[in-house]
Design a protein around this motif. Sequence first.
Motif, PDB file in Angstrom:
ATOM      1  N   GLN A  95       0.843  -1.202   0.000  1.00  0.00           N
ATOM      2  CA  GLN A  95       0.000   0.000   0.000  1.00  0.00           C
ATOM      3  C   GLN A  95       0.875   1.248   0.000  1.00  0.00           C
ATOM      4  O   GLN A  95       0.624   2.208  -0.743  1.00  0.00           O
ATOM      5  CB  GLN A  95      -0.890  -0.031   1.248  1.00  0.00           C
ATOM      6  CG  GLN A  95      -1.740   1.185   1.484  1.00  0.00           C
ATOM      7  CD  GLN A  95      -2.586   1.056   2.746  1.00  0.00           C
ATOM      8  OE1 GLN A  95      -3.738   0.668   2.702  1.00  0.00           O
ATOM      9  NE2 GLN A  95      -2.006   1.392   3.898  1.00  0.00           N
ATOM     10  N   TYR A  96       1.934   1.227   0.810  1.00  0.00           N
ATOM     11  CA  TYR A  96       2.870   2.356   0.887  1.00  0.00           C
ATOM     12  C   TYR A  96       3.601   2.540  -0.444  1.00  0.00           C
ATOM     13  O   TYR A  96       3.713   3.667  -0.949  1.00  0.00           O
ATOM     14  CB  TYR A  96       3.866   2.099   2.016  1.00  0.00           C
ATOM     15  CG  TYR A  96       4.970   3.126   2.148  1.00  0.00           C
ATOM     16  CD1 TYR A  96       4.817   4.234   2.970  1.00  0.00           C
ATOM     17  CD2 TYR A  96       6.173   2.994   1.449  1.00  0.00           C
ATOM     18  CE1 TYR A  96       5.829   5.175   3.108  1.00  0.00           C
ATOM     19  CE2 TYR A  96       7.191   3.928   1.569  1.00  0.00           C
ATOM     20  CZ  TYR A  96       7.011   5.016   2.397  1.00  0.00           C
ATOM     21  OH  TYR A  96       8.017   5.943   2.514  1.00  0.00           O
ATOM     22  N   VAL A  97       4.099   1.447  -1.003  1.00  0.00           N
ATOM     23  CA  VAL A  97       4.847   1.522  -2.269  1.00  0.00           C
ATOM     24  C   VAL A  97       3.977   2.082  -3.384  1.00  0.00           C
ATOM     25  O   VAL A  97       4.419   2.902  -4.199  1.00  0.00           O
ATOM     26  CB  VAL A  97       5.394   0.127  -2.647  1.00  0.00           C
ATOM     27  CG1 VAL A  97       5.935   0.115  -4.070  1.00  0.00           C
ATOM     28  CG2 VAL A  97       6.481  -0.297  -1.653  1.00  0.00           C
ATOM     29  N   SER A  98       2.709   1.676  -3.425  1.00  0.00           N
ATOM     30  CA  SER A  98       1.803   2.167  -4.470  1.00  0.00           C
ATOM     31  C   SER A  98       1.624   3.674  -4.370  1.00  0.00           C
ATOM     32  O   SER A  98       1.676   4.392  -5.381  1.00  0.00           O
ATOM     33  CB  SER A  98       0.443   1.471  -4.350  1.00  0.00           C
ATOM     34  OG  SER A  98       0.572   0.091  -4.572  1.00  0.00           O
ATOM     35  N   VAL A  99       1.460   4.170  -3.146  1.00  0.00           N
ATOM     36  CA  VAL A  99       1.300   5.613  -2.954  1.00  0.00           C
ATOM     37  C   VAL A  99       2.597   6.344  -3.313  1.00  0.00           C
ATOM     38  O   VAL A  99       2.579   7.397  -3.959  1.00  0.00           O
ATOM     39  CB  VAL A  99       0.882   5.919  -1.505  1.00  0.00           C
ATOM     40  CG1 VAL A  99       0.931   7.420  -1.229  1.00  0.00           C
ATOM     41  CG2 VAL A  99      -0.519   5.391  -1.242  1.00  0.00           C
ATOM     42  N   ARG A 100       3.716   5.778  -2.921  1.00  0.00           N
ATOM     43  CA  ARG A 100       4.997   6.411  -3.236  1.00  0.00           C
ATOM     44  C   ARG A 100       5.200   6.512  -4.744  1.00  0.00           C
ATOM     45  O   ARG A 100       5.632   7.543  -5.265  1.00  0.00           O
ATOM     46  CB  ARG A 100       6.143   5.615  -2.606  1.00  0.00           C
ATOM     47  CG  ARG A 100       7.517   6.274  -2.752  1.00  0.00           C
ATOM     48  CD  ARG A 100       8.632   5.281  -2.497  1.00  0.00           C
ATOM     49  NE  ARG A 100       8.636   4.247  -3.528  1.00  0.00           N
ATOM     50  CZ  ARG A 100       8.944   2.977  -3.319  1.00  0.00           C
ATOM     51  NH1 ARG A 100       9.263   2.553  -2.127  1.00  0.00           N
ATOM     52  NH2 ARG A 100       8.909   2.114  -4.326  1.00  0.00           N
ATOM     53  N   GLU A 101       4.875   5.460  -5.463  1.00  0.00           N
ATOM     54  CA  GLU A 101       5.064   5.459  -6.918  1.00  0.00           C
ATOM     55  C   GLU A 101       4.087   6.397  -7.623  1.00  0.00           C
ATOM     56  O   GLU A 101       4.431   7.028  -8.618  1.00  0.00           O
ATOM     57  CB  GLU A 101       4.935   4.035  -7.467  1.00  0.00           C
ATOM     58  CG  GLU A 101       6.163   3.179  -7.243  1.00  0.00           C
ATOM     59  CD  GLU A 101       7.417   3.813  -7.839  1.00  0.00           C
ATOM     60  OE1 GLU A 101       7.431   4.091  -9.058  1.00  0.00           O
ATOM     61  OE2 GLU A 101       8.375   4.060  -7.081  1.00  0.00           O
ATOM     62  N   GLN A 102       2.872   6.495  -7.111  1.00  0.00           N
ATOM     63  CA  GLN A 102       1.909   7.421  -7.696  1.00  0.00           C
ATOM     64  C   GLN A 102       2.306   8.872  -7.457  1.00  0.00           C
ATOM     65  O   GLN A 102       2.131   9.730  -8.315  1.00  0.00           O
ATOM     66  CB  GLN A 102       0.515   7.167  -7.102  1.00  0.00           C
ATOM     67  CG  GLN A 102      -0.120   5.854  -7.545  1.00  0.00           C
ATOM     68  CD  GLN A 102      -1.354   5.512  -6.730  1.00  0.00           C
ATOM     69  OE1 GLN A 102      -1.854   6.334  -5.966  1.00  0.00           O
ATOM     70  NE2 GLN A 102      -1.837   4.281  -6.880  1.00  0.00           N
ATOM     71  N   THR A 103       2.857   9.123  -6.274  1.00  0.00           N
ATOM     72  CA  THR A 103       3.211  10.504  -5.900  1.00  0.00           C
ATOM     73  C   THR A 103       4.532  10.935  -6.484  1.00  0.00           C
ATOM     74  O   THR A 103       4.689  12.088  -6.919  1.00  0.00           O
ATOM     75  CB  THR A 103       3.258  10.630  -4.358  1.00  0.00           C
ATOM     76  OG1 THR A 103       2.056  10.061  -3.795  1.00  0.00           O
ATOM     77  CG2 THR A 103       3.377  12.076  -3.930  1.00  0.00           C
ATOM     78  N   HIS A 104       5.490  10.025  -6.511  1.00  0.00           N
ATOM     79  CA  HIS A 104       6.853  10.323  -7.005  1.00  0.00           C
ATOM     80  C   HIS A 104       7.276   9.225  -7.975  1.00  0.00           C
ATOM     81  O   HIS A 104       8.164   8.422  -7.675  1.00  0.00           O
ATOM     82  CB  HIS A 104       7.846  10.411  -5.845  1.00  0.00           C
ATOM     83  CG  HIS A 104       7.466  11.387  -4.775  1.00  0.00           C
ATOM     84  ND1 HIS A 104       7.578  12.760  -4.955  1.00  0.00           N
ATOM     85  CD2 HIS A 104       6.948  11.201  -3.531  1.00  0.00           C
ATOM     86  CE1 HIS A 104       7.165  13.371  -3.857  1.00  0.00           C
ATOM     87  NE2 HIS A 104       6.786  12.458  -2.986  1.00  0.00           N
ATOM     88  N   PRO A 105       6.640   9.144  -9.151  1.00  0.00           N
ATOM     89  CA  PRO A 105       6.919   8.043 -10.068  1.00  0.00           C
ATOM     90  C   PRO A 105       8.386   7.971 -10.468  1.00  0.00           C
ATOM     91  O   PRO A 105       8.982   8.970 -10.865  1.00  0.00           O
ATOM     92  CB  PRO A 105       6.019   8.339 -11.280  1.00  0.00           C
ATOM     93  CG  PRO A 105       5.641   9.779 -11.150  1.00  0.00           C
ATOM     94  CD  PRO A 105       5.651  10.087  -9.697  1.00  0.00           C
ATOM     95  N   GLY A 106       8.961   6.782 -10.324  1.00  0.00           N
ATOM     96  CA  GLY A 106      10.336   6.540 -10.766  1.00  0.00           C
ATOM     97  C   GLY A 106      11.407   7.088  -9.857  1.00  0.00           C
ATOM     98  O   GLY A 106      12.612   6.934 -10.144  1.00  0.00           O
ATOM     99  N   ALA A 107      11.029   7.710  -8.723  1.00  0.00           N
ATOM    100  CA  ALA A 107      12.055   8.304  -7.841  1.00  0.00           C
ATOM    101  C   ALA A 107      12.866   7.254  -7.128  1.00  0.00           C
ATOM    102  O   ALA A 107      14.043   7.459  -6.811  1.00  0.00           O
ATOM    103  CB  ALA A 107      11.399   9.235  -6.825  1.00  0.00           C
TER     104      ALA A 107
END
Length: 484
Positions: free
Chosen positions: A469-481
Amino acid sequence: MGIVAGLDSSPDFTRIVVCDADTGAVLRQGYAPHPVEGAEGTGRPSDVDPQAWLLSLGEAAGGGLLEGVQAIGVSAQQNALVPLDAQGGTVRPALVGGDRRAQVAAADLIDALGGREAWAQAVGCVPQAAQPVTKLRWLARNEPENAARVAVLMQAHDWLVWQLLGRPIRRTTDRGGASGTGYWSAATGGYRPDLVELALGHQVVLPEVVGPSDAAGTTPEGLLISAGTGETMAAAFGLGLGFGDAVVSLGASGSVMAVHPEALQDGTGMITSLADATGMHLPVVTTLNAVRTLRGTAELLGLPDLESLSDLALKSTPGSHGLVLLPYLEGERTPALPHTAGTLTGLRRESMKAEHLARAAFEGMLCGLADALDVLRGRGVEVRRVFLLGAAAELPAVQASAPSLFGAQVVVPQPADYAAIGAARQAAWSLGVSRGTLDARTPPAWQGAVAQVLEPGEELAVGQAVRQQYVSVREQTHPGAFRP
């Protein structure tokens, strides 16, 4: 074999433990804060008179603490640069800590060598404000007269060992301390004097790097002084880390390190390739936000302390009813998002309760550290168990979530002076080798840390769902970071 002592000179105090050389049992202890008057230089917190360390050492060793001791090991704060003139006097107060004045100098050095990848290949790390090589650049740019007088470079533990030995002509350091300078390569085991010249503008004398079990020398009274090392390496040695072990340190910021057989090169700058105190390596990944995430949340919720935040968090359930906190409150280094802010997502009417936000803070902090663990795992570093250090490791909300979010057994050692114990273990090793009773390749087998062991158990699947759940939000918010 007798008794040995370990001395740890931290940024604020000196601790000394006296140990049985065979078992590691702590027999006596001493403590003294660094005197405030000894730390007055320019009045800035990044400038410290090294004499303060000696005064603190003398006070901590009072009352006959070192009576009967046959060898001493020294651990000290890392990144403290002690610039000396040709006569061995300090050119200026030591430059210590994460010196913000040097941030521009770090960027200058990265550009001067041709970028982050060039530094990673040269010495296994990319310059940061705290590193000695960066402080040299700052010194050359801001205090050119002082810079011109610098003839010898030492770090805190080098300088203390040198003082204990009576300031001999020979000056020494160890692999662990040298690996944090930014001008010694853990991969090649050699200095890069050209990088010192790049930073300072001229060549200087650098300490001889001695082996993990070698002695730096013997005092006129016959007391053996071992090589010494930095606090991180000493603490790892005191904990008895081996292959498959990682350490997650919970300070205001966080760090993750693990034992590995070889140096790692990482052009992104996320991994700092340090050497340990045994001949192995300690790749380190740092996050800018750990306990500061919890403190900020406690203040937001009007709670008096982290224990209250932990109690509140445990009233929620794993996943925090869909609330996800990306804890990038000070920007972030892992992933590299220096100018971003934190993000709270998943707000619904049913999730807008204090206990869910409290739980999201703990899960966000631990998921950020799990990202750092994944950086190491992605480079082939084995992680079977995780040692969790820092006062926050005792919080029930941390212990309830960490094993399942990290996907590994979590070990919470009983609080102890592990850096001082590691320094004492090094002294015992060096003493044994000098007497022919220990092998130079095998340190003494001391009793391990007393610890609480937490298993992921049946919660592993739940924890991994929270992590996803955390990883999905991180990728949506900061894609590819984040690229582990």
